[in-house]
Scaffold this motif. Structure first.
Motif, PDB file in Angstrom:
ATOM      1  N   THR A 148      -3.193  13.138   3.140  1.00  0.00           N
ATOM      2  CA  THR A 148      -2.026  12.320   3.403  1.00  0.00           C
ATOM      3  C   THR A 148      -0.791  13.145   3.084  1.00  0.00           C
ATOM      4  O   THR A 148      -0.889  14.339   2.780  1.00  0.00           O
ATOM      5  CB  THR A 148      -2.069  11.030   2.555  1.00  0.00           C
ATOM      6  OG1 THR A 148      -0.986  10.174   2.928  1.00  0.00           O
ATOM      7  CG2 THR A 148      -1.979  11.324   1.063  1.00  0.00           C
ATOM      8  N   THR A 149       0.383  12.514   3.163  1.00  0.00           N
ATOM      9  CA  THR A 149       1.641  13.178   2.833  1.00  0.00           C
ATOM     10  C   THR A 149       2.425  12.287   1.875  1.00  0.00           C
ATOM     11  O   THR A 149       2.165  11.076   1.791  1.00  0.00           O
ATOM     12  CB  THR A 149       2.491  13.417   4.095  1.00  0.00           C
ATOM     13  OG1 THR A 149       2.899  12.132   4.630  1.00  0.00           O
ATOM     14  CG2 THR A 149       1.705  14.191   5.149  1.00  0.00           C
ATOM     15  N   PRO A 150       3.385  12.853   1.158  1.00  0.00           N
ATOM     16  CA  PRO A 150       4.215  12.003   0.300  1.00  0.00           C
ATOM     17  C   PRO A 150       4.881  10.875   1.078  1.00  0.00           C
ATOM     18  O   PRO A 150       4.959   9.738   0.598  1.00  0.00           O
ATOM     19  CB  PRO A 150       5.236  12.984  -0.280  1.00  0.00           C
ATOM     20  CG  PRO A 150       4.529  14.296  -0.289  1.00  0.00           C
ATOM     21  CD  PRO A 150       3.700  14.291   0.951  1.00  0.00           C
ATOM     22  N   GLY A 151       5.356  11.170   2.288  1.00  0.00           N
ATOM     23  CA  GLY A 151       6.003  10.145   3.089  1.00  0.00           C
ATOM     24  C   GLY A 151       5.071   9.007   3.457  1.00  0.00           C
ATOM     25  O   GLY A 151       5.477   7.828   3.452  1.00  0.00           O
ATOM     26  N   GLU A 152       3.815   9.331   3.785  1.00  0.00           N
ATOM     27  CA  GLU A 152       2.849   8.286   4.118  1.00  0.00           C
ATOM     28  C   GLU A 152       2.515   7.430   2.903  1.00  0.00           C
ATOM     29  O   GLU A 152       2.312   6.214   3.032  1.00  0.00           O
ATOM     30  CB  GLU A 152       1.578   8.927   4.676  1.00  0.00           C
ATOM     31  CG  GLU A 152       1.760   9.525   6.068  1.00  0.00           C
ATOM     32  CD  GLU A 152       0.567  10.330   6.534  1.00  0.00           C
ATOM     33  OE1 GLU A 152       0.493  10.619   7.742  1.00  0.00           O
ATOM     34  OE2 GLU A 152      -0.297  10.681   5.686  1.00  0.00           O
ATOM     35  N   LEU A 153       2.466   8.038   1.726  1.00  0.00           N
ATOM     36  CA  LEU A 153       2.215   7.260   0.512  1.00  0.00           C
ATOM     37  C   LEU A 153       3.385   6.338   0.205  1.00  0.00           C
ATOM     38  O   LEU A 153       3.193   5.183  -0.202  1.00  0.00           O
ATOM     39  CB  LEU A 153       1.941   8.194  -0.668  1.00  0.00           C
ATOM     40  CG  LEU A 153       0.628   8.977  -0.621  1.00  0.00           C
ATOM     41  CD1 LEU A 153       0.524   9.917  -1.817  1.00  0.00           C
ATOM     42  CD2 LEU A 153      -0.573   8.031  -0.589  1.00  0.00           C
ATOM     43  N   VAL A 154       4.598   6.826   0.402  1.00  0.00           N
ATOM     44  CA  VAL A 154       5.783   5.981   0.189  1.00  0.00           C
ATOM     45  C   VAL A 154       5.760   4.801   1.149  1.00  0.00           C
ATOM     46  O   VAL A 154       6.021   3.651   0.765  1.00  0.00           O
ATOM     47  CB  VAL A 154       7.076   6.807   0.366  1.00  0.00           C
ATOM     48  CG1 VAL A 154       8.296   5.893   0.438  1.00  0.00           C
ATOM     49  CG2 VAL A 154       7.232   7.801  -0.786  1.00  0.00           C
ATOM     50  N   GLU A 155       5.443   5.061   2.413  1.00  0.00           N
ATOM     51  CA  GLU A 155       5.390   3.985   3.401  1.00  0.00           C
ATOM     52  C   GLU A 155       4.316   2.962   3.052  1.00  0.00           C
ATOM     53  O   GLU A 155       4.541   1.747   3.151  1.00  0.00           O
ATOM     54  CB  GLU A 155       5.118   4.571   4.790  1.00  0.00           C
ATOM     55  CG  GLU A 155       5.081   3.533   5.896  1.00  0.00           C
ATOM     56  CD  GLU A 155       4.827   4.139   7.261  1.00  0.00           C
ATOM     57  OE1 GLU A 155       4.753   3.373   8.235  1.00  0.00           O
ATOM     58  OE2 GLU A 155       4.696   5.380   7.356  1.00  0.00           O
ATOM     59  N   ALA A 156       3.135   3.442   2.643  1.00  0.00           N
ATOM     60  CA  ALA A 156       2.055   2.527   2.272  1.00  0.00           C
ATOM     61  C   ALA A 156       2.440   1.680   1.070  1.00  0.00           C
ATOM     62  O   ALA A 156       2.157   0.470   1.019  1.00  0.00           O
ATOM     63  CB  ALA A 156       0.786   3.316   1.978  1.00  0.00           C
ATOM     64  N   ALA A 157       3.089   2.291   0.087  1.00  0.00           N
ATOM     65  CA  ALA A 157       3.492   1.552  -1.109  1.00  0.00           C
ATOM     66  C   ALA A 157       4.592   0.542  -0.792  1.00  0.00           C
ATOM     67  O   ALA A 157       4.615  -0.564  -1.340  1.00  0.00           O
ATOM     68  CB  ALA A 157       3.968   2.524  -2.189  1.00  0.00           C
ATOM     69  N   ASP A 158       5.501   0.903   0.108  1.00  0.00           N
ATOM     70  CA  ASP A 158       6.604  -0.004   0.470  1.00  0.00           C
ATOM     71  C   ASP A 158       6.104  -1.253   1.187  1.00  0.00           C
ATOM     72  O   ASP A 158       6.719  -2.324   1.074  1.00  0.00           O
ATOM     73  CB  ASP A 158       7.619   0.725   1.349  1.00  0.00           C
ATOM     74  CG  ASP A 158       8.487   1.699   0.571  1.00  0.00           C
ATOM     75  OD1 ASP A 158       8.500   1.600  -0.673  1.00  0.00           O
ATOM     76  OD2 ASP A 158       9.142   2.553   1.196  1.00  0.00           O
ATOM     77  N   THR A 159       5.014  -1.109   1.937  1.00  0.00           N
ATOM     78  CA  THR A 159       4.492  -2.260   2.684  1.00  0.00           C
ATOM     79  C   THR A 159       3.422  -3.018   1.918  1.00  0.00           C
ATOM     80  O   THR A 159       2.976  -4.081   2.369  1.00  0.00           O
ATOM     81  CB  THR A 159       3.905  -1.795   4.036  1.00  0.00           C
ATOM     82  OG1 THR A 159       2.876  -0.813   3.792  1.00  0.00           O
ATOM     83  CG2 THR A 159       4.992  -1.170   4.899  1.00  0.00           C
ATOM     84  N   TYR A 160       3.010  -2.495   0.774  1.00  0.00           N
ATOM     85  CA  TYR A 160       1.973  -3.141  -0.026  1.00  0.00           C
ATOM     86  C   TYR A 160       2.602  -4.231  -0.890  1.00  0.00           C
ATOM     87  O   TYR A 160       3.637  -4.019  -1.528  1.00  0.00           O
ATOM     88  CB  TYR A 160       1.291  -2.090  -0.905  1.00  0.00           C
ATOM     89  CG  TYR A 160       0.267  -2.630  -1.867  1.00  0.00           C
ATOM     90  CD1 TYR A 160      -0.897  -3.233  -1.413  1.00  0.00           C
ATOM     91  CD2 TYR A 160       0.458  -2.522  -3.243  1.00  0.00           C
ATOM     92  CE1 TYR A 160      -1.846  -3.716  -2.294  1.00  0.00           C
ATOM     93  CE2 TYR A 160      -0.491  -2.993  -4.136  1.00  0.00           C
ATOM     94  CZ  TYR A 160      -1.630  -3.591  -3.652  1.00  0.00           C
ATOM     95  OH  TYR A 160      -2.570  -4.065  -4.540  1.00  0.00           O
ATOM     96  N   THR A 161       1.979  -5.407  -0.900  1.00  0.00           N
ATOM     97  CA  THR A 161       2.540  -6.537  -1.649  1.00  0.00           C
ATOM     98  C   THR A 161       1.581  -7.083  -2.698  1.00  0.00           C
ATOM     99  O   THR A 161       1.858  -8.107  -3.315  1.00  0.00           O
ATOM    100  CB  THR A 161       2.917  -7.677  -0.682  1.00  0.00           C
ATOM    101  OG1 THR A 161       1.753  -8.073   0.068  1.00  0.00           O
ATOM    102  CG2 THR A 161       4.017  -7.244   0.273  1.00  0.00           C
ATOM    103  N   GLY A 162       0.473  -6.427  -2.900  1.00  0.00           N
ATOM    104  CA  GLY A 162      -0.519  -6.916  -3.852  1.00  0.00           C
ATOM    105  C   GLY A 162      -0.178  -6.556  -5.290  1.00  0.00           C
ATOM    106  O   GLY A 162       0.916  -6.066  -5.611  1.00  0.00           O
ATOM    107  N   ARG A 163      -1.148  -6.780  -6.148  1.00  0.00           N
ATOM    108  CA  ARG A 163      -0.990  -6.470  -7.567  1.00  0.00           C
ATOM    109  C   ARG A 163      -0.724  -4.972  -7.737  1.00  0.00           C
ATOM    110  O   ARG A 163      -1.365  -4.144  -7.111  1.00  0.00           O
ATOM    111  CB  ARG A 163      -2.252  -6.870  -8.311  1.00  0.00           C
ATOM    112  CG  ARG A 163      -2.211  -6.606  -9.806  1.00  0.00           C
ATOM    113  CD  ARG A 163      -3.525  -7.008 -10.444  1.00  0.00           C
ATOM    114  NE  ARG A 163      -3.530  -6.738 -11.876  1.00  0.00           N
ATOM    115  CZ  ARG A 163      -4.579  -6.917 -12.665  1.00  0.00           C
ATOM    116  NH1 ARG A 163      -5.718  -7.383 -12.160  1.00  0.00           N
ATOM    117  NH2 ARG A 163      -4.503  -6.628 -13.963  1.00  0.00           N
ATOM    118  N   GLY A 164       0.217  -4.628  -8.599  1.00  0.00           N
ATOM    119  CA  GLY A 164       0.544  -3.232  -8.847  1.00  0.00           C
ATOM    120  C   GLY A 164       1.485  -2.635  -7.824  1.00  0.00           C
ATOM    121  O   GLY A 164       1.650  -1.404  -7.778  1.00  0.00           O
TER     122      GLY A 164
END
Length: 308
Positions: A148-164
């Motif tokens: 993956t890339t840092p940008g893809e991790l940022v995007e995944a985290a920004d759209t994640y709404t679960g615990r943590g």
């Protein structure tokens, strides 16, 4: 199908293939989980994952730290295998298997097994971990493994709404490319979360003709300062010791200051280590805070090096 004992199998499959309970309990086989076996030999995350899926309902896939490790990431240390099952399915209660439920998550296939994608595994680990450092270590290692890339991790985290979710967003913002090891990640975080300027990761210095000359783990090119982790307990080879001295002399001639951090420094005296780097920056004309934020002391309390 032909019975293949090198692939995880259930007790029922073994009995149907003609094996006896006594044979399963003998030296030729090893139990992975209750009623799940494999031929004796080295057991890794892939075999444990495959074994766990043998007793999970349809639609189950490997997730969380297990998926992260399968992708080559440095996942939080655990002896448990994590799976995710559909919300209307039963969750296995076998010892050694942690079953989660999720809806709408589409796994991918990796090494023949259904698993969470690298970015999904990252946010899943955030849902079970409260440790910012180990989550950034995971992100750095997934990037280093080219999953993956840092940008893809940022995007995944920004759209994640679960615990943590908050932890995932904070960790993703700290992931960097080019990091070589978990200790390098930890050292970089010790610096950055301590309130000091962020160093450049793995800067490459070249000769005038463009040829590769040397690489710095962490550096401040504007201040001609290098921060380097040395994990060796002692110098075993005299030639290596002499080469290190020569390299340091060359750096000093070029106007660089080198701060070498050992394992004892990083894990046994984090506050003293941060102060050494702060003073080195101040000596090079960089304005730095006198004290780290309160959270830094909770994250970097001295820990046993062997456990780290």
């Amino acid at each position: 199908m032909t019975f293949d004992p090198t692939v995880p199998f259930t007790r029922a499959e073994a009995l149907a293939a003609g094996l006896t309970p006594a044979t399963l309990a003998g030296p030729r086989y090893r139990r992975l989980f209750h009623a799940v076996y494999v031929a004796r030999g080295p057991i890794g995350v892939h075999q444990r994952g495959a074994g766990a899926l043998r007793v999970c309902p349809p639609g189950a896939f490997l997730s969380h730290a297990t998926a992260a490790a399968l992708w080559g990431g440095v996942a939080p240390d655990t002896s448990e295998t994590h799976v995710t099952v559909p919300p209307d399915s039963h969750r296995s209660k076998r010892q050694g298997i942690v079953a989660h439920q999720a809806d709408g998550v589409r796994p991918v296939r990796h090494r023949g097994l259904p698993v969470s994608s690298p970015t999904r595994a990252f946010v899943e680990v955030a849902s079970t971990s409260r440790n910012l450092i180990e989550l950034v270590v995971l992100g750095d290692s997934l990037v280093a493994a080219r999953r993956t890339t840092p940008g893809e991790l940022v995007e995944a985290a920004d759209t994640y709404t679960g615990r943590g979710a908050h932890l995932a967003r904070r960790a993703a913002a700290l992931v960097r490319p080019g990091v070589d090891s978990p200790t390098e990640t930890r050292l970089r975080l010790l610096i950055v979360l301590g309130g000091l300027p962020e160093p450049e990761v793995n800067r490459i210095v070249r000769h005038d003709d463009g040829a590769w000359r040397r690489r710095f783990d962490l550096s401040y090119p504007g201040h001609r300062l290098i921060v380097e982790y040395d994990g060796r307990q002692h110098v075993d080879v005299r030639a290596q010791w002499a080469a290190d001295l020569k390299r340091r002399e060359e750096l000093e001639r070029d106007g660089w200051t080198l701060v070498v951090i050992t394992g004892a420094d990083l894990f046994g005296d984090p506050e003293g280590t941060l102060e050494r780097i702060r003073r080195a920056l101040a000596d090079r004309g960089c304005r730095t805070p006198r004290r780290a934020p309160a959270q830094w002391y909770r994250l970097f309390a001295p820990i046993n090096r062997a456990a780290a």
